[in-house]
Motif scaffolding. Sequence first.
Motif, PDB file in Angstrom:
ATOM      1  N   ASN A  19       1.040  -1.098  -0.281  1.00 28.31           N
ATOM      2  CA  ASN A  19      -0.101  -0.113  -0.046  1.00 28.31           C
ATOM      3  C   ASN A  19       0.784   1.219  -0.230  1.00 28.31           C
ATOM      4  N   GLN A  20       0.300   2.440  -0.285  1.00 30.11           N
ATOM      5  CA  GLN A  20       1.067   3.520  -0.269  1.00 30.11           C
ATOM      6  C   GLN A  20       1.856   3.718   1.075  1.00 30.11           C
ATOM      7  N   SER A  21       1.333   3.485   2.341  1.00 30.35           N
ATOM      8  CA  SER A  21       1.792   3.493   3.344  1.00 30.35           C
ATOM      9  C   SER A  21       3.246   2.940   3.612  1.00 30.35           C
ATOM     10  N   ASN A  22       3.197   1.710   2.776  1.00 26.26           N
ATOM     11  CA  ASN A  22       4.341   0.756   2.937  1.00 26.26           C
ATOM     12  C   ASN A  22       5.364   1.431   1.948  1.00 26.26           C
ATOM     13  N   ILE A  23       5.118   1.908   0.918  1.00 32.19           N
ATOM     14  CA  ILE A  23       5.994   2.495   0.121  1.00 32.19           C
ATOM     15  C   ILE A  23       6.532   3.891   0.786  1.00 32.19           C
ATOM     16  N   ALA A  24       5.631   4.575   1.275  1.00 32.37           N
ATOM     17  CA  ALA A  24       6.115   5.812   2.017  1.00 32.37           C
ATOM     18  C   ALA A  24       7.181   5.632   3.238  1.00 32.37           C
ATOM     19  N   ARG A  25       6.895   4.486   3.860  1.00 29.09           N
ATOM     20  CA  ARG A  25       7.899   4.085   4.982  1.00 29.09           C
ATOM     21  C   ARG A  25       9.128   3.671   4.414  1.00 29.09           C
ATOM     22  N   PHE A  26       8.990   2.876   3.362  1.00 28.92           N
ATOM     23  CA  PHE A  26      10.514   2.453   2.656  1.00 28.92           C
ATOM     24  C   PHE A  26      11.282   3.716   2.414  1.00 28.92           C
ATOM     25  N   LEU A  52      12.841   2.158  -5.362  1.00 26.76           N
ATOM     26  CA  LEU A  52      11.555   1.637  -5.825  1.00 26.76           C
ATOM     27  C   LEU A  52      11.805   0.454  -6.896  1.00 26.76           C
ATOM     28  N   ALA A  53      12.793   0.755  -7.709  1.00 27.61           N
ATOM     29  CA  ALA A  53      13.021  -0.042  -9.076  1.00 27.61           C
ATOM     30  C   ALA A  53      13.297  -1.624  -8.233  1.00 27.61           C
ATOM     31  N   CYS A  54      14.564  -1.235  -7.312  1.00 26.71           N
ATOM     32  CA  CYS A  54      14.924  -2.515  -6.719  1.00 26.71           C
ATOM     33  C   CYS A  54      13.969  -3.162  -6.048  1.00 26.71           C
ATOM     34  N   GLU A  85      12.425  -2.294   7.396  1.00 24.37           N
ATOM     35  CA  GLU A  85      13.658  -3.201   7.321  1.00 24.37           C
ATOM     36  C   GLU A  85      13.296  -4.392   6.477  1.00 24.37           C
ATOM     37  N   ASP A  86      11.842  -4.583   6.575  1.00 28.37           N
ATOM     38  CA  ASP A  86      11.347  -5.748   5.710  1.00 28.37           C
ATOM     39  C   ASP A  86      11.670  -5.540   4.318  1.00 28.37           C
ATOM     40  N   LEU A  87      10.957  -4.366   3.888  1.00 29.37           N
ATOM     41  CA  LEU A  87      10.902  -3.720   2.676  1.00 29.37           C
ATOM     42  C   LEU A  87      12.417  -3.565   2.258  1.00 29.37           C
TER      43      LEU A  87
END
Length: 109
Positions: A19-26, A52-54, A85-87
Amino acid sequence: MANIIGNNIKTLRDGMGFNQSNIARFLNVDQSLISKVEKGERILSADMLEKLACLFGVSVDAIEDSAIEASSLSFAFRASDLSAEDLEAISAINRIALNSEYMAELLKG
């Protein structure tokens, strides 16, 4: 171009179940930035695009391409709430897989 990138990020994000929150946190940004990027209202830095590509298991060129394929490298994982950290770990695994594919292509010819 910003709208193409935003649409591709959304396609890849949805395809991986993030979700967008996952990406924002990453990326260590506010979720509203991700929303604006996906709508074509804002752009990401080159460093963020590379991260993001990775994470998505694609090249930066693929994110910028108007004909992106929804499929990317994927690994099965189960978690209800992914941490940054997971991401990072998923991104590192995808980076290794992408580098392996690239080296295999170089060896072919």
